[in-house]
Write a protein that holds these residues in place. Sequence first.
Motif, PDB file in Angstrom:
ATOM      1  N   THR A   1      -7.751  -1.728  -2.626  1.00  0.00           N
ATOM      2  CA  THR A   1      -6.623  -2.532  -3.093  1.00  0.00           C
ATOM      3  C   THR A   1      -7.110  -3.842  -3.713  1.00  0.00           C
ATOM      4  O   THR A   1      -6.667  -4.229  -4.801  1.00  0.00           O
ATOM      5  CB  THR A   1      -5.649  -2.831  -1.939  1.00  0.00           C
ATOM      6  OG1 THR A   1      -5.225  -1.593  -1.344  1.00  0.00           O
ATOM      7  CG2 THR A   1      -4.424  -3.586  -2.435  1.00  0.00           C
TER       8      THR A   1
ATOM      9  N   TYR B   1       0.831  -1.199   0.000  1.00  0.00           N
ATOM     10  CA  TYR B   1       0.000   0.000   0.000  1.00  0.00           C
ATOM     11  C   TYR B   1       0.872   1.257   0.000  1.00  0.00           C
ATOM     12  O   TYR B   1       0.628   2.201  -0.752  1.00  0.00           O
ATOM     13  CB  TYR B   1      -0.919  -0.006   1.223  1.00  0.00           C
ATOM     14  CG  TYR B   1      -1.880   1.158   1.270  1.00  0.00           C
ATOM     15  CD1 TYR B   1      -3.113   1.089   0.629  1.00  0.00           C
ATOM     16  CD2 TYR B   1      -1.545   2.335   1.946  1.00  0.00           C
ATOM     17  CE1 TYR B   1      -3.997   2.159   0.662  1.00  0.00           C
ATOM     18  CE2 TYR B   1      -2.420   3.417   1.979  1.00  0.00           C
ATOM     19  CZ  TYR B   1      -3.634   3.317   1.333  1.00  0.00           C
ATOM     20  OH  TYR B   1      -4.503   4.386   1.350  1.00  0.00           O
TER      21      TYR B   1
ATOM     22  N   ILE C   1      -4.593   4.501  -5.160  1.00  0.00           N
ATOM     23  CA  ILE C   1      -4.132   4.483  -3.768  1.00  0.00           C
ATOM     24  C   ILE C   1      -3.457   5.808  -3.420  1.00  0.00           C
ATOM     25  O   ILE C   1      -3.601   6.320  -2.303  1.00  0.00           O
ATOM     26  CB  ILE C   1      -3.168   3.294  -3.532  1.00  0.00           C
ATOM     27  CG1 ILE C   1      -3.957   1.975  -3.558  1.00  0.00           C
ATOM     28  CG2 ILE C   1      -2.434   3.438  -2.203  1.00  0.00           C
ATOM     29  CD1 ILE C   1      -3.107   0.737  -3.413  1.00  0.00           C
TER      30      ILE C   1
END
Length: 383
Positions: A150, A11, A131
């Motif tokens: 995600t 991430y 993201i």
Amino acid sequence: MKLSILFKEFYESEKAGGLILLFVTIISLALANSPIHSSYTAFWQFDMGGHSITHWINDALMAVFFLLIGLELEREIYKGELSNIKNASFPIIGAMGGFIIPACIFLLFNFGTATQSGAGIPMATDIAFAIGILSLLGNRVPTSLKIFLTALAVIDDLIAIIVIAIFYTKTIIWTNLLLALSVFVVLLILNRLKVKNLIPYLLGGAAMWFFMYNSGVHATITGVLLAFAIPFGNGDEKSTSYVLQHFLHKPVAFIILPLFAIANTSITIGTDWQNGLGEANSIGILTGLILGKPLGIVAFAFTGALLGLCKLPKGLQWKNIIGVGFLGGIGFTMSIFITILAYDDVALINSSKIAIILASITAGLLGFLFLKFTLKNNSKEEV
């Protein structure tokens, strides 16, 4: 809610990578429309071993990007959001809507024309950009929303890979394809024999890429196949899959994707560039990404929940899903990638790229603003 170390790394690298992608895209467009535009665009077409630099980036380096996506997908299936069918069904159903509806909208404008092969362009979501935009909202973003975005984007990319393999393969040389699949089978056998050393897998992956490249099937598919051949084990820090995924995060986020963005956005924008936005192809891309993505994701997920096929993740509201739906319209990397496969005409490719960039910016802004005004500040959220 605690996130696994590897998910946090994925991430965080995608978050930083998304912001870098935005920066290098602006620089690339500026250079391509500066006094040095001729030498700048010519550089990316410089011949290396019979192919341009851009070609090697798109066909070789992007296979490494797909390898990382494959490893993340494998992790999600074994230990992450997709390991539980009840949890997995929500992003899977949402992702299905996120590729069916945009494709249908595109075909609404382009069916039966020379540009109908671009139906795959508005299907995919750019993980890094999406993201990256979500991260700008800071601690007000709940962990469950990060996980959902995600998972949605990873599934989106998997679908895009399948679409590329099936619909964007023009001629198949079966001998080379069978050789590539034979290498894949050998790697699967090594996996079953519990061979954990990465070297034979990487060498086998290189051979599989070579045969796949010469088979007519796009060679980047090799990355996903290799990911599922590499031993996952129990997924701990010593597993082969974990070690490779951990290693690939930074090179992919900070080298490969920026190179792809720079090479593929070296577009010289003419004075009449806006005329191309009125063409059916551009309209299909713009409406597919900006409207089709959120409409498809939310409509399918809501219908699935209504029918009891999935359920809204704990801690989330439907307005959060709408915001993520808009972020899903940031196609960029994958949309540009499919554009290159769908079309041969340079002018059409460039007008498509401009539409993709404008649509991605618009979708990103809409998603950011929608979530900014609907998400509550949550400084105590544990990540």
